[in-house]
Design an enzyme around this catalytic site. Structure first.
Site, PDB file in Angstrom:
ATOM      1  N   GLY A   1       0.734  -1.158   0.142  1.00 17.28           N
ATOM      2  CA  GLY A   1      -0.051   0.142   0.095  1.00 17.28           C
ATOM      3  C   GLY A   1       0.773   1.142   0.035  1.00 17.28           C
TER       4      GLY A   1
ATOM      5  N   VAL B   1       1.742  -7.705  -6.361  1.00 22.88           N
ATOM      6  CA  VAL B   1       1.946  -8.981  -6.838  1.00 22.88           C
ATOM      7  C   VAL B   1       3.142  -9.585  -6.102  1.00 22.88           C
ATOM      8  CG1 VAL B   1       3.301  -9.729  -8.742  1.00 22.88           C
ATOM      9  CG2 VAL B   1       1.701  -8.189  -9.085  1.00 22.88           C
TER      10      VAL B   1
ATOM     11  N   GLU C   1       4.359  -6.135   5.222  1.00 23.59           N
ATOM     12  CA  GLU C   1       4.207  -7.390   5.630  1.00 23.59           C
ATOM     13  C   GLU C   1       4.362  -8.344   4.357  1.00 23.59           C
ATOM     14  OE1 GLU C   1       1.769  -9.885   5.454  1.00 23.59           O
ATOM     15  OE2 GLU C   1       2.789 -11.388   6.845  1.00 23.59           O
TER      16      GLU C   1
ATOM     17  N   THR D   1       5.295   0.604   6.703  1.00 22.40           N
ATOM     18  CA  THR D   1       3.699   0.110   7.320  1.00 22.40           C
ATOM     19  C   THR D   1       3.361   1.619   7.784  1.00 22.40           C
ATOM     20  OG1 THR D   1       2.595  -0.856   8.973  1.00 22.40           O
ATOM     21  CG2 THR D   1       4.964  -1.099   9.245  1.00 22.40           C
TER      22      THR D   1
ATOM     23  N   ASP E   1       0.898   1.319   9.911  1.00 22.50           N
ATOM     24  CA  ASP E   1       0.091   0.937  10.929  1.00 22.50           C
ATOM     25  C   ASP E   1       1.300   0.789  11.878  1.00 22.50           C
ATOM     26  OD1 ASP E   1      -2.114   0.630   9.632  1.00 22.50           O
ATOM     27  OD2 ASP E   1      -2.172  -1.557   9.475  1.00 22.50           O
TER      28      ASP E   1
ATOM     29  N   ARG F   1     -22.468  15.935  21.395  1.00 22.88           N
ATOM     30  CA  ARG F   1     -22.606  14.748  20.535  1.00 22.88           C
ATOM     31  C   ARG F   1     -21.375  13.710  21.017  1.00 22.88           C
ATOM     32  NH1 ARG F   1     -23.157  16.291  14.398  1.00 22.88           N
ATOM     33  NH2 ARG F   1     -25.237  16.841  14.330  1.00 22.88           N
TER      34      ARG F   1
ATOM     35  N   GLY G   1      -5.494   0.515  11.415  1.00 21.08           N
ATOM     36  CA  GLY G   1      -5.014  -0.405  12.218  1.00 21.08           C
ATOM     37  C   GLY G   1      -5.677  -1.573  12.187  1.00 21.08           C
TER      38      GLY G   1
ATOM     39  N   GLU H   1      -9.818   0.169  12.913  1.00 23.74           N
ATOM     40  CA  GLU H   1     -10.664  -0.559  11.972  1.00 23.74           C
ATOM     41  C   GLU H   1     -10.554  -2.199  12.257  1.00 23.74           C
ATOM     42  OE1 GLU H   1      -9.320  -0.810   7.884  1.00 23.74           O
ATOM     43  OE2 GLU H   1      -7.186  -0.495   8.723  1.00 23.74           O
TER      44      GLU H   1
ATOM     45  N   ARG I   1     -22.532  10.177  16.103  1.00 27.87           N
ATOM     46  CA  ARG I   1     -22.155  10.334  14.690  1.00 27.87           C
ATOM     47  C   ARG I   1     -20.834   9.494  14.474  1.00 27.87           C
ATOM     48  NH1 ARG I   1     -26.295  11.896  14.277  1.00 27.87           N
ATOM     49  NH2 ARG I   1     -27.168  13.633  13.361  1.00 27.87           N
TER      50      ARG I   1
END
Lengths: 345, 345, 345, 345
Positions: A10, A72, A102, A124, A126, A161, A169, A221, A269
């Site tokens: 990524g 790939v 990774e 990374t 992360d 709110r 993550g 996430e 929200r």
């Protein structure tokens, strides 16, 4: 001596800074640099171009990668390893500098074990790669997420709110922990600790009872959430995963927001940061780290430190075994959950 | 148990984040927190107020210090130490958390040796305090300087100019080195290496000859420069120092710019960043570090670790001897000058 | 003379700057300022506090509103108008400065027609209020969206992807148009022009055929999309609307992304910016506009220009009829669609 | 039809956005675009290159100008006009789009009067060009100055200091006025109003007496200051001007700071923003304005609107007479000085 460089996986702020540093350092070592397009794919398909000081000029602060990237994996291509070996020979490549996460580093480790001369650079956002204290891109991601939380804060307060902010993550909570602390979040939920939403709701209700009529919840996430009160097990509900069983963008954030609203009755929200965390101009911190990694990787080739990768230890750049990177996930240490003065799920 | 906290010395992004973290952690330890106004002065003059979760709410990301600051040193006040001791007794102060730089921590060290219960938190945007890998405020200063260099780059290139950017760093070149690397500077001049402007000019001329018709020179304010070609010694010219012998704002930058223009004939401009490097919103990185320091300092009081200060080692917060901070300057290690691929002085 | 001020509707960067300017200007006019909490609700429930130079100090650049906000509409409350009138009398309120968007200004217009002394300040990040060239908050929203698009660009390019970025704009495409132009988007979809996704896909395929292997699509949340190729009518599919028939966060963005991926075969991702566009620190531009609006609104009270609102015309602040604001939507003029050199739906 | 484009004068954020817009629009008109290097110099020396969609890709948000710039004025070169005419003929140039400030547009106006087909695009970060409400680059300069003032604020407050911030504005105070209002300055000094430092000092003393123990003074570099109390005339002291009689960088700022410190006894510091205000990434606002100017300029060529320039009126882009731009300085209107709630000079 010809040295090839590739970027895989990524997007990550700082990739171009690594490439630039490698190429500039290469001049001092007398290496000729070859850029492989789109990761390992460029090697398999003989798609590459020469990298010089000129072709890498002005890219230090640019997001993305001038080499392109892909996922790939040569080991998933028929006769992939053989093809790689032949490409290396055909092009007279002395060594490969593989910049990736990774997937890329796993492949690099296996190729190295198969006798190829490979040096790794961990990548990374992360920060979950093992063997290095930090990776470039992480500080940028934290900075973007913190800016977002700062902005959500004023809205949450004005509207009284709860706002749930889902950050990246998938396996670890580094971004959530750092951005949550920096942004003054009230609750931080991370993959390291399965989240009990009953307790989260109670915490928010206590805040409200003491006059703090808004709350910011940061959730990684990949956090596992106990979505219904009578569940015995920590379960992420199906809606939060895609067909491949990976966290779906906004999946956990939405569930957490729904649950909080249901349990507390407070207007809630969700804000899903998504891809903006992984692109664009790197922070000064990440540019320095990326540059140091690039310089070191080039020196590793010069010293013949193959099968190893550049890593940060304290404030030193060192060489560590490539296999170390993917041996296990680097999780957020417990110290953070204890001292953060924030409610962790 | 009453615990006092003070901030001393120059402004530094992250001070409020430390104060907030101290106060929130104090609740868990059952401490009553007292804020001393304007550093040691607040102690000498009984000028203080109660710090609570409410009075420290919303300050995490704010620049400055809600406590105010000053450079008052009790050891330079008549009977200062005696006055401090009496104030501590009079107000029933169990311990003091002193957040500050060289001056504040020196005084804290001496007071600790005189029997007062003191815990330190290191603060310097210059990153020159010993005993800790990094201090909060440094990343913010580097970020601001890098943003500036990014902007100067486009102007230098469009106009085919040399631009000299003077950054903070009276004794060490951390900001210059980091911002210079992050901003892609062509020359970085630091106090660690006396600058030979003849060589700098030659380097810029070589760049020009190879088609790179602009250059960015980053110089730390405390760099020693050999200003005239026939000087045997490295001398900073008088114009660069104020009456007290300290670097004058813009002093070194102007000299370097003049010398480069004279020697190369290239149009050269100077940009002096000055005070904007030390104020305002801290970066996410600095907020996290400041928060961790604050939490740790409070825990040190709880554990009775007096005469010590919070410090960063690798990615751990540890306690080190207070005297260590000011024992010697923490200089930029040689590794940086070697690998930076930049011309250093 | 007592003057009340309230903020209604959604959060918007610059609200505090307006409040501060009103209060400072009020000193010059000799007004006593009363802040109503949470919009009209504060008036109905006698929930207010005194605003002074001191209580509005340091808020110029802060997001949110120190008055709080709500969507309470007195005309939807039983005997609301009567209650408002009684509250005005009971508290000796000479005039009300209402800072708000479509809902707040509609109510203000009706109250004004009922004889209350009201002055308006237009507020909308969407920039869809009529009668004023621009509103504060819009430039901040555009800036945040542009920053995001800049970041998405590098990722789209590195991965050879299409990225769809959904921005705010329920009824009009101002944010999409400005951020799309500023961010160099390839396609901009706005509520003013129903989107034909077949044509969008063809445009992206043409780009790809000419070597531009990535695309950025910016879509306003309220855009009507023709989701399937054989639809005769422009229809937003049900998934994009909530039960109340309003655009659902991420609804249109997801549909557009799915359609593009299906039709082109190119990997496509969606990024939904959501709430981060409407909170936090206002841009310099918005702080100046908000301050000018606040000063002018206070002067309007002094001059007795009731039933009117502050508005920007060219670079002048003028007073216009309150009813004008909500008479019709201010749409993006066609000129933008012609000149933007971008494919509009 | 061949159309040439050049950028002249100082760097300004948004130049590349104009160039990109011109080139993309040119495709639609079927123009062949030629880029002249370094302003008029490129025309005189036949130094140019072809501009295409490809060579202008990715430059929208980049600072500087890919064309380079210079201050070469053909009317100060021997037979300059003749040389320009011959170059135009030799290269088959149908029309020239001249992007520049006072110098460039003056030359353009004269050339136009001499029969050359010229279209202008106004460029000035100072916003002092007549005939257009705003120019690109101004919003970026204001944003940078406001960020700096925000940072100085926290330091001024923590240290109880006066900080003087010198910003650009040789002839007019637009940047000082906008950044001063946006940054919440306490005093703004502009060329439009000669500054009486006695009154400035009194204002700061009044603030101090009322408990506001710090002040921020923003001063435009070209402000005339009455430096000593018994001067009858408004005089800028010699130190503030260079040999050519132009404001020296930091000149006025230093004088103002010294005077305030002397008169009030309060610790006062100066911060000179200098070149960082005119380079680097343009704001979203400036990218949109620059793009619209570029598109319009190209359309002007197509319509044969020579001797005119693109201008912003309200939110419309229009064509105005080139001579208008430099006819007189566009000063800050008095309204700003009245309403700013800030002490002006």
């Amino acid at each position: 001596m010809k040295v090839a460089v590739l970027t895989g996986g990524g997007d990550c702020p700082g990739l171009n800074a690594v490439i630039r540093a490698v190429v500039r350092r290469a001049t001092e070592h007398g290496f000729e640099m070859m850029g492989l397009r789109d990761g390992w794919k460029g090697l398999l398909e003989d798609n590459h171009f020469r990298l010089t000081r000129e072709t890498t000029s002005g890219i230090l602060h640019r997001g993305g990668t001038i080499l392109g990237t892909s996922r790939v994996n040569p080991f998933k291509v028929e006769n992939g390893l053989e093809k790689v070996k032949r490409a290396v020979e055909r092009n007279g490549i002395h060594a490969i500098i593989a910049i990736g996460g990774e997937g890329t580093l796993s492949a690099a480790t296996r190729m190295s074990q198969e006798g190829l001369r490979i040096v790794g650079v961990p990548k990374t956002i992360d920060n979950d790669l093992n063997g290095t204290d930090f990776t470039f891109g992480f500080d940028t991601a934290v900075t973007i997420a913190t800016d977002a939380i700062d902005r959500l804060h004023s809205t949450a307060e004005s509207h009284k709110r709860v706002i749930v902010c889902e950050v990246m993550g998938r396996h670890v909570g580094w971004i959530a922990t750092y951005a949550g602390i920096a942004g003054g979040a009230d609750v931080i939920l991370v993959p390291e600790i399965p989240a009990d939403l009953k307790k989260v709701a109670e915490h928010i209700q206590r805040r409200n009872a003491s006059g703090r009529t808004f709350s910011i919840v940061v959730v990684a996430e990949g956090t596992l959430v106990k979505a219904s009160p009578d569940q015995d097990e920590h379960l992420i509900t199906s809606g939060a995963l895609d067909e491949a069983g990976r966290p779906r963008l906004g999946g956990v954030g939405s569930i957490v927001a729904q649950q909080i609203e249901q349990r507390t009755g407070f207007e809630t929200r969700v804000s899903v940061l998504g891809h903006i965390q992984r692109g664009g101009v790197p922070t000064a911190h990440d540019r320095v780290l990326a540059t140091r990694f690039g310089v070191h990787a080039c020196d590793m080739v010069a010293r013949g430190e193959f099968g190893q990768m550049a890593a940060l230890r304290g404030n030193d750049i060192v060489s560590v075994d490539l296999a170390l990177a993917t041996k296990e996930l680097k999780r957020v240490p417990e110290e953070f959950f204890k001292v953060a003065q924030v409610f962790f799920g």
